[in-house]
Design an enzyme around this catalytic site. Structure first.
Site, PDB file in Angstrom:
ATOM      1  N   GLN A 173     -69.792   2.451  -8.418  1.00  0.00           N
ATOM      2  CA  GLN A 173     -68.629   1.711  -7.904  1.00  0.00           C
ATOM      3  C   GLN A 173     -68.062   2.439  -6.693  1.00  0.00           C
ATOM      4  O   GLN A 173     -67.119   1.973  -6.078  1.00  0.00           O
ATOM      5  CB  GLN A 173     -67.548   1.635  -8.986  1.00  0.00           C
ATOM      6  CG  GLN A 173     -68.000   0.917 -10.241  1.00  0.00           C
ATOM      7  CD  GLN A 173     -67.028   1.146 -11.393  1.00  0.00           C
ATOM      8  OE1 GLN A 173     -65.995   0.491 -11.492  1.00  0.00           O
ATOM      9  NE2 GLN A 173     -67.341   2.089 -12.255  1.00  0.00           N
ATOM     10  N   VAL A 230     -67.599   4.074  -2.974  1.00  0.00           N
ATOM     11  CA  VAL A 230     -67.902   3.644  -1.614  1.00  0.00           C
ATOM     12  C   VAL A 230     -68.326   4.823  -0.740  1.00  0.00           C
ATOM     13  O   VAL A 230     -68.473   4.678   0.468  1.00  0.00           O
ATOM     14  CB  VAL A 230     -66.703   2.880  -0.994  1.00  0.00           C
ATOM     15  CG1 VAL A 230     -66.507   1.537  -1.705  1.00  0.00           C
ATOM     16  CG2 VAL A 230     -65.414   3.698  -1.064  1.00  0.00           C
ATOM     17  N   ASP A 231     -68.518   5.995  -1.373  1.00  0.00           N
ATOM     18  CA  ASP A 231     -69.013   7.141  -0.607  1.00  0.00           C
ATOM     19  C   ASP A 231     -70.544   7.162  -0.630  1.00  0.00           C
ATOM     20  O   ASP A 231     -71.176   6.342  -1.282  1.00  0.00           O
ATOM     21  CB  ASP A 231     -68.422   8.460  -1.169  1.00  0.00           C
ATOM     22  CG  ASP A 231     -68.849   8.732  -2.615  1.00  0.00           C
ATOM     23  OD1 ASP A 231     -70.072   8.741  -2.882  1.00  0.00           O
ATOM     24  OD2 ASP A 231     -67.969   8.944  -3.471  1.00  0.00           O
ATOM     25  N   HIS A 270     -69.214  -1.870  -4.965  1.00  0.00           N
ATOM     26  CA  HIS A 270     -67.990  -2.106  -4.186  1.00  0.00           C
ATOM     27  C   HIS A 270     -68.165  -1.799  -2.693  1.00  0.00           C
ATOM     28  O   HIS A 270     -67.192  -1.577  -1.992  1.00  0.00           O
ATOM     29  CB  HIS A 270     -66.831  -1.301  -4.789  1.00  0.00           C
ATOM     30  CG  HIS A 270     -66.451  -1.780  -6.165  1.00  0.00           C
ATOM     31  ND1 HIS A 270     -65.739  -1.034  -7.076  1.00  0.00           N
ATOM     32  CD2 HIS A 270     -66.701  -2.966  -6.782  1.00  0.00           C
ATOM     33  CE1 HIS A 270     -65.569  -1.735  -8.199  1.00  0.00           C
ATOM     34  NE2 HIS A 270     -66.153  -2.899  -8.052  1.00  0.00           N
ATOM     35  N   CYS A 272     -69.755 -13.242  10.726  1.00  0.00           N
ATOM     36  CA  CYS A 272     -71.207 -13.436  10.739  1.00  0.00           C
ATOM     37  C   CYS A 272     -71.906 -12.294   9.980  1.00  0.00           C
ATOM     38  O   CYS A 272     -71.256 -11.377   9.512  1.00  0.00           O
ATOM     39  CB  CYS A 272     -71.707 -13.566  12.195  1.00  0.00           C
ATOM     40  SG  CYS A 272     -71.984 -11.999  13.050  1.00  0.00           S
ATOM     41  N   CYS A 312     -70.617 -12.096  17.729  1.00  0.00           N
ATOM     42  CA  CYS A 312     -69.771 -13.297  17.728  1.00  0.00           C
ATOM     43  C   CYS A 312     -68.336 -13.013  18.143  1.00  0.00           C
ATOM     44  O   CYS A 312     -67.510 -13.914  18.160  1.00  0.00           O
ATOM     45  CB  CYS A 312     -69.811 -13.975  16.347  1.00  0.00           C
ATOM     46  SG  CYS A 312     -68.796 -13.138  15.104  1.00  0.00           S
ATOM     47  N   SER A 335     -62.802   4.610 -15.226  1.00  0.00           N
ATOM     48  CA  SER A 335     -61.792   4.241 -16.218  1.00  0.00           C
ATOM     49  C   SER A 335     -62.214   2.994 -16.983  1.00  0.00           C
ATOM     50  O   SER A 335     -61.710   2.725 -18.069  1.00  0.00           O
ATOM     51  CB  SER A 335     -60.444   4.020 -15.523  1.00  0.00           C
ATOM     52  OG  SER A 335     -60.593   3.097 -14.466  1.00  0.00           O
ATOM     53  N   PRO A 355     -63.507  13.462 -18.770  1.00  0.00           N
ATOM     54  CA  PRO A 355     -62.636  14.421 -19.452  1.00  0.00           C
ATOM     55  C   PRO A 355     -61.703  13.754 -20.457  1.00  0.00           C
ATOM     56  O   PRO A 355     -61.266  14.407 -21.409  1.00  0.00           O
ATOM     57  CB  PRO A 355     -61.839  15.082 -18.318  1.00  0.00           C
ATOM     58  CG  PRO A 355     -62.290  14.466 -17.053  1.00  0.00           C
ATOM     59  CD  PRO A 355     -63.411  13.521 -17.310  1.00  0.00           C
TER      60      PRO A 355
HETATM   61  N1  APR Z   1     -65.567  14.077 -13.820  1.00  0.00           N
HETATM   62  C1  APR Z   1     -65.711  12.940 -14.555  1.00  0.00           C
HETATM   63  N2  APR Z   1     -64.734  12.019 -14.690  1.00  0.00           N
HETATM   64  C2  APR Z   1     -63.568  12.259 -14.072  1.00  0.00           C
HETATM   65  C3  APR Z   1     -63.340  13.412 -13.302  1.00  0.00           C
HETATM   66  C4  APR Z   1     -64.397  14.354 -13.187  1.00  0.00           C
HETATM   67  N3  APR Z   1     -64.270  15.469 -12.459  1.00  0.00           N
HETATM   68  N4  APR Z   1     -62.064  13.349 -12.798  1.00  0.00           N
HETATM   69  C5  APR Z   1     -61.545  12.197 -13.235  1.00  0.00           C
HETATM   70  N5  APR Z   1     -62.422  11.523 -14.011  1.00  0.00           N
HETATM   71  C6  APR Z   1     -62.281  10.218 -14.657  1.00  0.00           C
HETATM   72  C7  APR Z   1     -60.870   9.835 -14.984  1.00  0.00           C
HETATM   73  O1  APR Z   1     -60.519  10.303 -16.279  1.00  0.00           O
HETATM   74  C8  APR Z   1     -60.922   8.305 -14.931  1.00  0.00           C
HETATM   75  O2  APR Z   1     -61.279   7.765 -16.188  1.00  0.00           O
HETATM   76  O3  APR Z   1     -62.708   9.271 -13.708  1.00  0.00           O
HETATM   77  C9  APR Z   1     -62.050   8.029 -13.946  1.00  0.00           C
HETATM   78  C10 APR Z   1     -61.590   7.480 -12.605  1.00  0.00           C
HETATM   79  O4  APR Z   1     -61.067   6.201 -12.824  1.00  0.00           O
HETATM   80  P1  APR Z   1     -60.597   5.277 -11.600  1.00  0.00           P
HETATM   81  O5  APR Z   1     -59.805   6.096 -10.621  1.00  0.00           O
HETATM   82  O6  APR Z   1     -59.983   4.069 -12.165  1.00  0.00           O
HETATM   83  O7  APR Z   1     -61.973   4.962 -10.843  1.00  0.00           O
HETATM   84  P2  APR Z   1     -63.028   3.811 -11.075  1.00  0.00           P
HETATM   85  O8  APR Z   1     -63.196   3.521 -12.527  1.00  0.00           O
HETATM   86  O9  APR Z   1     -64.226   4.188 -10.285  1.00  0.00           O
HETATM   87  O10 APR Z   1     -62.310   2.590 -10.377  1.00  0.00           O
HETATM   88  C11 APR Z   1     -63.006   1.389 -10.225  1.00  0.00           C
HETATM   89  O11 APR Z   1     -61.294   0.472  -8.773  1.00  0.00           O
HETATM   90  O12 APR Z   1     -59.980   1.599  -7.227  1.00  0.00           O
HETATM   91  C12 APR Z   1     -60.918   0.566  -7.398  1.00  0.00           C
HETATM   92  O13 APR Z   1     -62.723  -0.275  -6.130  1.00  0.00           O
HETATM   93  C13 APR Z   1     -62.144   0.917  -6.612  1.00  0.00           C
HETATM   94  O14 APR Z   1     -64.403   1.354  -7.336  1.00  0.00           O
HETATM   95  C14 APR Z   1     -63.055   1.515  -7.678  1.00  0.00           C
HETATM   96  C15 APR Z   1     -62.694   0.716  -8.910  1.00  0.00           C
HETATM   97 ZN    ZN Z   2     -70.031 -11.472  14.014  1.00  0.00          ZN
END
Ligand code: APR
Ligand code: ZN
Length: 249
Positions: free
Chosen positions: A111, A113-114, A129, A140, A160, A199, A224
């Site tokens: 998910q 974007v890096d 994403h 386009c 375009c 999450s 964690p």
């Molecule tokens: N290692 C593993 N898990 C971790 C770490 C770590 N070092 N640090 C934090 N976490 C966990 C957190 O506990 C949390 O459950 O990573 C999760 C990050 O959750 P979100 O910030 O909600 O990220 P994500 O689930 O990728 O979000 C989904 O939402 O913000 C939009 O489009 C964006 O792709 C993203 C999507």
């Molecule tokens: Zn274009």
């Protein structure tokens, strides 16, 4: 962070990986946290702390003020250039090389974007994403070079002359069909799913692990804390990506 999974759980996860023909990794923001990429909400600091996600990551925000939105994504793309893949990204890439040499398979659905999985040497099957690097035309099919995302002034499309926009999926937008198809196929077809740092609340992506659970595929989760997906996991390792992945791989 003072979290540590039990030795038995680490051994169980390692054994599941060793026995799998096809390991699929499903990663979220936590995967890149130890590389220094703030999660979405943590990211609204400094210059951006007075904005709301709705101003910066929605089609409405873009239409209201495209230069503002362009500036925020440009900052994130610029920051991405200064960070490195962490030990978790490296471990996944190393496993990929080993399993390919054995005629087995590793797939990655992210998910994020890096481009840190790629920079560690992995091939990503699906960027659900989108990507911070390489903007696209809002009208386009034109897609610009990665470095164009660093442009100080919002660029126009050379084909375009509409505006280029970040090639990311904003809240309320549909996921790219190719990525969704590739992600579903990888998760449905794998023999082990490893969920890292998500999450599990942002749909539809968060629904994908259910495909593995319904197929009876074992699931390892690295996070964690407990997430919305922990109940699906065969083994939950309460640890971070950079600590747990090298251990189990
Ligand atoms: N290692 C593993 N898990 C971790 C770490 C770590 N070092 N640090 C934090 N976490 C966990 C957190 O506990 C949390 O459950 O990573 C999760 C990050 O959750 P979100 O910030 O909600 O990220 P994500 O689930 O990728 O979000 C989904 O939402 O913000 C939009 O489009 C964006 O792709 C993203 C999507
Ligand atoms: Zn274009």
């Amino acid at each position: 962070m003072t979290v540590r999974p039990s030795r038995a759980d680490v051994a169980r996860a390692a054994e599941l990986i060793r026995d799998a023909e096809h390991v699929c990794f499903f990663s979220g923001a936590g995967m890149s946290a130890e590389s220094g990429i703030p999660t979405f909400r943590d990211g609204l600091t400094g210059l951006w702390e007075n904005y709301r996600p709705e101003d910066l990551a929605t089609p409405e925000g873009w239409h209201r003020d495209p230069d503002l939105v362009w500036g925020w994504y440009r900052d994130r793309a610029t920051r991405l250039r200064t960070v490195q893949p962490n030990a978790g990204h490296q471990a996944i890439a190393e496993l990929g090389r080993r399993m390919r040499a054995d005629g087995r398979r590793v797939s990655i659905v992210t998910q994020n974007v890096d481009d840190l999985h790629e920079r560690a040497g992995s091939m990503v099957d699906a960027h659900l994403h989108g990507s911070l690097l390489g903007p696209r035309c809002e009208f386009c099919p034109y897609r610009g070079e990665p470095d164009l995302s660093l442009a100080a002034v919002r660029p126009s499309c050379p084909k375009c002359s509409s505006s280029l926009r970040p090639n990311v999926v904003w809240f309320g937008e549909v996921l790219p069909e190719n990525e969704w198809t590739a992600a579903s196929a990888a998760i449905e077809g794998c023999s082990l799913l490893v969920i890292i740092g998500t999450s599990g609340v942002v749909h539809p992506a968060a629904g994908l692990p259910m495909l593995a659970a319904e197929a009876g595929t074992p699931i390892v989760e690295v996070n964690p804390v407990r997430s919305a997906l922990t109940d699906l996991a065969t083994v939950h390792l309460p640890s971070t990506a950079a600590a747990a992945l090298p251990d189990i791989i």
